[in-house]
Design a protein around this motif. Structure first.
Motif, PDB file in Angstrom:
ATOM      1  N   GLY A  45       1.042  -0.716   0.019  1.00 39.32           N
ATOM      2  CA  GLY A  45      -0.337  -0.020  -0.021  1.00 39.32           C
ATOM      3  C   GLY A  45       1.012   1.295   0.101  1.00 39.32           C
ATOM      4  N   GLY A  46       1.923   0.880  -0.677  1.00 37.87           N
ATOM      5  CA  GLY A  46       2.946   2.261  -0.352  1.00 37.87           C
ATOM      6  C   GLY A  46       3.652   2.533   0.740  1.00 37.87           C
ATOM      7  N   SER A  47       3.845   1.980   1.321  1.00 36.38           N
ATOM      8  CA  SER A  47       3.701   1.869   3.468  1.00 36.38           C
ATOM      9  C   SER A  47       5.689   2.298   3.132  1.00 36.38           C
ATOM     10  CB  SER A  47       3.318   1.086   4.142  1.00 36.38           C
ATOM     11  OG  SER A  47       4.267  -0.620   3.470  1.00 36.38           O
ATOM     12  N   THR A  48       5.944   1.391   2.750  1.00 33.40           N
ATOM     13  CA  THR A  48       7.586   1.631   3.083  1.00 33.40           C
ATOM     14  C   THR A  48       8.349   3.282   2.055  1.00 33.40           C
ATOM     15  OG1 THR A  48       7.991  -0.642   2.664  1.00 33.40           O
ATOM     16  CG2 THR A  48       9.972   0.223   2.404  1.00 33.40           C
ATOM     17  N   ILE A  49       7.977   3.534   1.028  1.00 31.92           N
ATOM     18  CA  ILE A  49       7.713   4.767   0.756  1.00 31.92           C
ATOM     19  C   ILE A  49       7.491   6.217   0.926  1.00 31.92           C
ATOM     20  CG2 ILE A  49       5.634   5.046  -1.898  1.00 31.92           C
ATOM     21  CD1 ILE A  49       7.442   5.902  -3.562  1.00 31.92           C
ATOM     22  N   LYS A  50       6.576   5.963   1.922  1.00 33.99           N
ATOM     23  CA  LYS A  50       6.092   7.260   2.015  1.00 33.99           C
ATOM     24  C   LYS A  50       6.618   7.069   3.828  1.00 33.99           C
ATOM     25  CE  LYS A  50       1.233   6.380   1.396  1.00 33.99           C
ATOM     26  NZ  LYS A  50      -0.468   5.827   1.696  1.00 33.99           N
ATOM     27  N   GLU A  51       7.310   6.056   4.568  1.00 40.66           N
ATOM     28  CA  GLU A  51       8.236   6.168   5.794  1.00 40.66           C
ATOM     29  C   GLU A  51      10.079   6.529   5.200  1.00 40.66           C
ATOM     30  OE1 GLU A  51      10.700   2.899   8.368  1.00 40.66           O
ATOM     31  OE2 GLU A  51       8.717   1.877   7.193  1.00 40.66           O
ATOM     32  N   LEU A  52      10.356   5.845   3.685  1.00 40.36           N
ATOM     33  CA  LEU A  52      11.215   6.386   3.652  1.00 40.36           C
ATOM     34  C   LEU A  52      10.926   8.193   3.223  1.00 40.36           C
ATOM     35  CD1 LEU A  52      12.282   4.430   0.903  1.00 40.36           C
ATOM     36  CD2 LEU A  52      13.599   4.596   2.955  1.00 40.36           C
ATOM     37  N   GLN A  53      10.341   8.584   2.646  1.00 36.58           N
ATOM     38  CA  GLN A  53       9.863  10.277   2.422  1.00 36.58           C
ATOM     39  C   GLN A  53       9.845  10.809   3.659  1.00 36.58           C
ATOM     40  OE1 GLN A  53       7.797   9.911  -1.903  1.00 36.58           O
ATOM     41  NE2 GLN A  53       6.456   9.809  -0.512  1.00 36.58           N
ATOM     42  N   VAL A  54       8.643  10.773   4.778  1.00 41.68           N
ATOM     43  CA  VAL A  54       8.797  11.039   5.841  1.00 41.68           C
ATOM     44  C   VAL A  54      10.300  11.469   6.381  1.00 41.68           C
ATOM     45  CG1 VAL A  54       7.850  11.070   7.832  1.00 41.68           C
ATOM     46  CG2 VAL A  54       6.349  11.202   5.784  1.00 41.68           C
ATOM     47  N   LYS A  55      11.280  10.547   6.867  1.00 42.72           N
ATOM     48  CA  LYS A  55      12.157   9.875   7.307  1.00 42.72           C
ATOM     49  C   LYS A  55      12.726  10.505   7.107  1.00 42.72           C
ATOM     50  CE  LYS A  55      14.931   6.158   9.513  1.00 42.72           C
ATOM     51  NZ  LYS A  55      15.765   5.063   9.817  1.00 42.72           N
ATOM     52  N   TYR A  56      13.394  10.592   5.628  1.00 40.78           N
ATOM     53  CA  TYR A  56      14.746  11.253   4.887  1.00 40.78           C
ATOM     54  C   TYR A  56      13.469  12.891   4.675  1.00 40.78           C
ATOM     55  CZ  TYR A  56      16.809   6.667   5.562  1.00 40.78           C
ATOM     56  OH  TYR A  56      17.485   5.762   6.471  1.00 40.78           O
ATOM     57  N   ASN A  57      13.056  13.074   5.130  1.00 40.33           N
ATOM     58  CA  ASN A  57      12.757  14.725   4.222  1.00 40.33           C
ATOM     59  C   ASN A  57      13.067  14.439   2.590  1.00 40.33           C
ATOM     60  OD1 ASN A  57      10.950  17.000   3.811  1.00 40.33           O
ATOM     61  ND2 ASN A  57      13.174  18.203   4.859  1.00 40.33           N
ATOM     62  N   ILE A  58      12.639  13.471   1.883  1.00 44.46           N
ATOM     63  CA  ILE A  58      12.975  13.657   0.287  1.00 44.46           C
ATOM     64  C   ILE A  58      11.680  13.148  -0.498  1.00 44.46           C
ATOM     65  CG2 ILE A  58      15.345  12.785   1.209  1.00 44.46           C
ATOM     66  CD1 ILE A  58      14.254  10.193   0.810  1.00 44.46           C
ATOM     67  N   ARG A  59      11.870  12.444  -0.994  1.00 48.26           N
ATOM     68  CA  ARG A  59      11.134  12.512  -2.440  1.00 48.26           C
ATOM     69  C   ARG A  59      11.588  11.614  -3.845  1.00 48.26           C
ATOM     70  NH1 ARG A  59       8.746  16.082  -7.902  1.00 48.26           N
ATOM     71  NH2 ARG A  59       6.409  14.504  -8.203  1.00 48.26           N
ATOM     72  N   VAL A  60      10.949  10.035  -3.584  1.00 47.22           N
ATOM     73  CA  VAL A  60      10.965   9.080  -3.954  1.00 47.22           C
ATOM     74  C   VAL A  60      10.381   8.876  -5.304  1.00 47.22           C
ATOM     75  CG1 VAL A  60      12.003   6.632  -4.222  1.00 47.22           C
ATOM     76  CG2 VAL A  60      12.498   8.151  -1.895  1.00 47.22           C
ATOM     77  N   LEU A  61      10.884   8.769  -6.287  1.00 48.29           N
ATOM     78  CA  LEU A  61      10.596   8.458  -8.005  1.00 48.29           C
ATOM     79  C   LEU A  61      10.492   7.286  -8.483  1.00 48.29           C
ATOM     80  CD1 LEU A  61      11.206  12.585  -9.245  1.00 48.29           C
ATOM     81  CD2 LEU A  61       9.239  11.179  -8.799  1.00 48.29           C
ATOM     82  N   VAL A  62       9.680   6.324  -7.972  1.00 43.82           N
ATOM     83  CA  VAL A  62       9.755   5.081  -8.691  1.00 43.82           C
ATOM     84  C   VAL A  62       9.049   4.442  -9.843  1.00 43.82           C
ATOM     85  CG1 VAL A  62       9.486   2.201  -7.846  1.00 43.82           C
ATOM     86  CG2 VAL A  62       9.715   4.204  -5.873  1.00 43.82           C
ATOM     87  N   PRO A  63      10.096   3.943 -10.956  1.00 42.97           N
ATOM     88  CA  PRO A  63       9.465   3.955 -12.602  1.00 42.97           C
ATOM     89  C   PRO A  63       7.895   3.229 -12.211  1.00 42.97           C
ATOM     90  CG  PRO A  63      12.304   3.904 -11.994  1.00 42.97           C
ATOM     91  CD  PRO A  63      11.472   3.999 -10.984  1.00 42.97           C
ATOM     92  N   ARG A  64       6.920   3.275 -13.960  1.00 39.26           N
ATOM     93  CA  ARG A  64       6.039   3.159 -13.602  1.00 39.26           C
ATOM     94  C   ARG A  64       6.308   1.484 -13.592  1.00 39.26           C
ATOM     95  NH1 ARG A  64       2.575   6.473 -17.115  1.00 39.26           N
ATOM     96  NH2 ARG A  64       2.104   8.369 -16.462  1.00 39.26           N
ATOM     97  N   LYS A  65       5.875   0.078 -13.350  1.00 38.21           N
ATOM     98  CA  LYS A  65       5.707  -1.261 -13.735  1.00 38.21           C
ATOM     99  C   LYS A  65       5.950  -0.924 -15.545  1.00 38.21           C
ATOM    100  CE  LYS A  65       3.113  -5.404 -12.314  1.00 38.21           C
ATOM    101  NZ  LYS A  65       2.261  -6.408 -11.466  1.00 38.21           N
ATOM    102  N   GLY A  66       7.199  -2.120 -15.573  1.00 36.25           N
ATOM    103  CA  GLY A  66       7.136  -2.414 -17.104  1.00 36.25           C
ATOM    104  C   GLY A  66       7.716  -1.425 -17.708  1.00 36.25           C
ATOM    105  N   SER A  67       9.308  -0.612 -17.213  1.00 36.26           N
ATOM    106  CA  SER A  67      10.083   0.235 -17.595  1.00 36.26           C
ATOM    107  C   SER A  67      10.857   0.014 -17.166  1.00 36.26           C
ATOM    108  CB  SER A  67       9.964   0.908 -16.469  1.00 36.26           C
ATOM    109  OG  SER A  67      10.170   1.704 -15.668  1.00 36.26           O
ATOM    110  N   LYS A  68      11.333   0.052 -18.680  1.00 37.97           N
ATOM    111  CA  LYS A  68      13.480  -0.746 -18.873  1.00 37.97           C
ATOM    112  C   LYS A  68      14.087   0.089 -18.123  1.00 37.97           C
ATOM    113  CE  LYS A  68      15.455  -4.257 -21.802  1.00 37.97           C
ATOM    114  NZ  LYS A  68      15.420  -5.112 -22.759  1.00 37.97           N
ATOM    115  N   ASP A  69      14.983  -0.570 -17.720  1.00 34.94           N
ATOM    116  CA  ASP A  69      16.186   0.402 -17.277  1.00 34.94           C
ATOM    117  C   ASP A  69      16.444   1.977 -16.407  1.00 34.94           C
ATOM    118  OD1 ASP A  69      17.668  -1.928 -17.993  1.00 34.94           O
ATOM    119  OD2 ASP A  69      17.462  -1.371 -20.003  1.00 34.94           O
TER     120      ASP A  69
END
Length: 325
Positions: A45-69
């Motif tokens: 449910g996006g719990s890990t990425i939310k935790e990272l963004q709050v803890k480190y005051n950052i933004r994490v951009l994960v490519p869409r499913k099926g993207s390559k390289d």
């Protein structure tokens, strides 16, 4: 009209500076990972990425499913926090890789000489059954008509590695020792005592050819290569000791050439020159008879005594001047 004018109104200078400052000061780093591993960064449910963004005051951009390289991108204003976030993301990926590694069955091939397969398997599989049951792996040997040396182990990686190690310990190490058939007895010993002692001390099996066999070596077998080698060295030492014992205790004959004309002088009146030699060394010295013109003198006795006898005879010869032709 007022509403439209308000929406099109430019940002105040202070807001424009703040916006520019954000863009200018943003730190960005990327993390490469297989597309199939992105899920561990997002989390349920996006719990890990939310935790990272709050803890480190950052933004994490994960490519869409099926993207390559395409890498994961981490953005933030604080360089240290961005780097720490990147390290955490890399750690999560490494942990997931290891989790998958240890939980995904693999097959590995091990080469064991075909001639040893039966011994490794044991009677009705008694050697390998404890391995397969304890490690929950499958061990497949080639069938009797297949001359392949390849044995295949299938199971979880760590268990397969342990299985290979335990199979290698089962594989019999074999070395041979060449010796004359007449020396085999020293390895067997009285009532088999020596061979039993060797087998217990080195945890090995010693196979001595039958009496009367020709050109067949002694075979030493065991599971521990070092113990097998040590046993072989001991067996060679026993053979060498027996050879030396026989050499010094077995009578020999050697021939020494002394000019015929000096035989009488070397012997001395009624044998007074050579008698002390034969008595002290317990050897026999035979000169040719008077009618035999041979120069050969034969000494018979134990090897070391015969060698000493030759030396003392040569010392006697040097006392007399050379014969004139």
């Amino acid at each position: 009209m007022k509403v439209n004018q308000e929406r099109s109104r430019p940002l105040p200078p202070s807001m424009s500076r703040m916006r520019a400052q954000w863009v200018e000061e943003t730190v960005s780093e990327t993390v490469k990972a297989d597309n199939c591993l992105f899920g561990v960064i997002i989390g349920p449910g996006g719990s890990t990425i939310k935790e990272l963004q709050v803890k480190y005051n950052i933004r994490v951009l994960v490519p869409r499913k099926g993207s390559k390289d395409e890498p994961i991108t981490v953005q933030g204003k604080d360089k240290t926090l961005v780097k720490n976030a990147v390290l955490r993301i890399k750690a999560l990926i490494a942990e997931e890789k290891e989790r998958r590694r240890v939980t995904t069955p693999v097959s590995q091939t091990l080469c064991i000489p075909k001639a040893l397969h039966g011994k490794v398997i044991g009677l009705q599989g008694q050697n390998i059954r404890p391995i397969t049951q304890a490690l929950k792996i499958k061990i497949q040997f080639p069938n009797k008509n297949d001359n392949s040396d390849e044995v295949t182990l299938t199971g979880l990686p760590d268990q397969v590695d342990q299985g290979i190690s335990r199979l290698l310990n089962l594989e019999t190490v074999s070395e041979t020792v060449k010796a004359d058939n007449c020396l085999f007895g020293v390895i067997i010993g009285p009532g088999g005592s020596t061979i039993k002692e060797l087998q217990v001390k080195y945890n090995i099996r010693v196979l001595v050819p039958r009496k009367g066999s020709k050109d067949e070596p002694i075979t030493v077998q065991g599971k521990d290569k070092t113990l097998v080698k040590n046993a072989v060295l001991r067996i060679k030492a026993l053979i060498a000791e027996e050879k030396e014992r026989r050499r010094v205790t077995t009578p020999v004959s050697q021939t020494l050439c002394i000019p015929k004309a000096l035989h009488g002088k070397v012997i001395g009146l009624q044998g007074q020159n050579i008698r002390p030699i034969t008595q002290a060394l317990k050897i026999k010295i035979q000169f040719p008879n008077k009618n035999d013109n041979s120069d050969e003198v034969t000494l018979t006795g134990l090897p070391d005594q015969v060698d000493q006898g030759i030396s003392r005879l040569l010392n006697l010869v040097t006392r007399f001047p050379p014969c004139r032709a």
